[in-house]
Design an enzyme around this catalytic site. Structure first.
Site, PDB file in Angstrom:
ATOM      1  N   ASP A 189       0.669  30.865 -38.337  1.00 30.39           N
ATOM      2  CA  ASP A 189       1.195  30.710 -37.347  1.00 30.39           C
ATOM      3  C   ASP A 189       1.169  29.233 -36.463  1.00 30.39           C
ATOM      4  O   ASP A 189       0.470  28.506 -37.217  1.00 30.39           O
ATOM      5  CB  ASP A 189       0.725  31.563 -36.639  1.00 30.39           C
ATOM      6  CG  ASP A 189       1.106  31.964 -35.338  1.00 30.39           C
ATOM      7  OD1 ASP A 189       2.340  31.798 -35.024  1.00 30.39           O
ATOM      8  OD2 ASP A 189       0.457  32.604 -34.264  1.00 30.39           O
ATOM      9  N   ASP A 222       1.361  28.364 -32.544  1.00 34.49           N
ATOM     10  CA  ASP A 222       0.324  28.126 -31.649  1.00 34.49           C
ATOM     11  C   ASP A 222      -0.836  28.671 -31.672  1.00 34.49           C
ATOM     12  O   ASP A 222      -0.532  30.249 -31.849  1.00 34.49           O
ATOM     13  CB  ASP A 222       0.860  28.571 -30.359  1.00 34.49           C
ATOM     14  CG  ASP A 222       2.547  28.063 -30.270  1.00 34.49           C
ATOM     15  OD1 ASP A 222       2.338  26.714 -30.731  1.00 34.49           O
ATOM     16  OD2 ASP A 222       3.455  27.883 -29.652  1.00 34.49           O
TER      17      ASP A 222
END
Length: 186
Positions: A17, A19
Site C-alpha cells: 500500500d 499512504d
C-alpha cells in the site's frame, strides 16, 4: 496463515500500500501534491532491501481523492514519478504502481476487492500468488490480501486501535523498515 518468512526468496512478490506504509498519511485527508508527500523514515531503504529479496514489488493504492476531484490526476502521476525516482536513486525498484480512483466501493479495483492485484498478475504472469505478501496499514489492505489469496503484513502506523490478532493479519511489524530488517537478518 502464518507468514513463512524463512522461505521468502527471489521467486516471491511483494504488494505495498502507499499512504501509511511508504509515506506518511494525512489524517482524514489525501496527499494532493508532491510537496505534501513525505516518506516514512527508513521506507526508501526498506524498498532497497526488498529489491534484493523479491522478484516483483508492486504498489496498490486506493486514491479516492482523484475520483472526488480534490486531487488532480496530473499531481498523482507527479507524486508517483517522483516517489519512483527517489526510490531508484537509492537502489530500490518498483515494477509497477496501480491505483484506483473510483468512488464506488463495489469497483473490482477498489481495495479490499482484488482487481489491482489481478491486474498485476495479468501484466506480470510470472507472479505466483502462493508466494506473495500484501503489506498495508488498514484492515481493508489485509482483506485485499486475503481476497487475492496472499499473505498479509500489518503496519499499525496509522491504526493503532486495530486488533492485531485479527484473522486477516498474518504478521505485524512497526514499520516497513522493521519488516525489511526482519527479512534482511534471517
Amino acid at each position: 496463515m502464518s507468514l513463512p518468512i524463512n522461505k521468502i526468496d527471489k521467486s516471491w512478490t511483494l504488494f505495498l500500500d502507499r499512504d501509511g506504509v511508504i509515506n506518511q498519511e494525512k489524517h482524514e485527508d489525501y496527499i494532493h501534491t508532491w510537496e505534501e508527500f513525505k516518506f516514512y523514515e527508513g521506507a526508501v531503504e526498506a524498498i532497497t532491501i526488498f529489491t534484493k529479496k523479491f522478484k516483483r514489488i508492486l504498489v496498490v493504492t486506493n486514491q479516492r481523492g482523484v475520483g472526488k476531484g480534490v486531487t488532480k490526476l496530473d499531481d498523482l502521476h507527479t507524486i508517483h514519478a517522483n516517489m519512483l525516482e527517489d526510490i531508484t536513486k537509492e537502489g530500490g525498484h518498483l515494477d509497477a504502481i496501480y491505483y484506483c480512483s473510483e468512488l464506488d466501493n463495489e469497483s473490482p479495483y477498489r481495495k479490499p476487492n482484488p482487481g489491482m492485484g489481478l491486474a498485476a498478475v495479468e501484466e506480470f504472469p510470472d507472479i505466483d500468488l502462493t508466494k506473495a505478501i500484501m503489506v498495508g496499514n488498514t484492515i481493508s489492505d489485509m482483506q485485499f490480501g486475503r481476497n487475492l489469496g496472499v499473505y498479509t503484513v500489518f503496519l499499525p502506523t496509522t491504526r493503532p486501535d486495530v486488533q492485531l490478532n485479527d484473522p486477516f493479519i498474518d504478521a505485524v511489524y512497526a514499520s516497513l523498515y522493521e519488516f525489511a530488517k526482519a527479512l534482511d537478518h534471517r
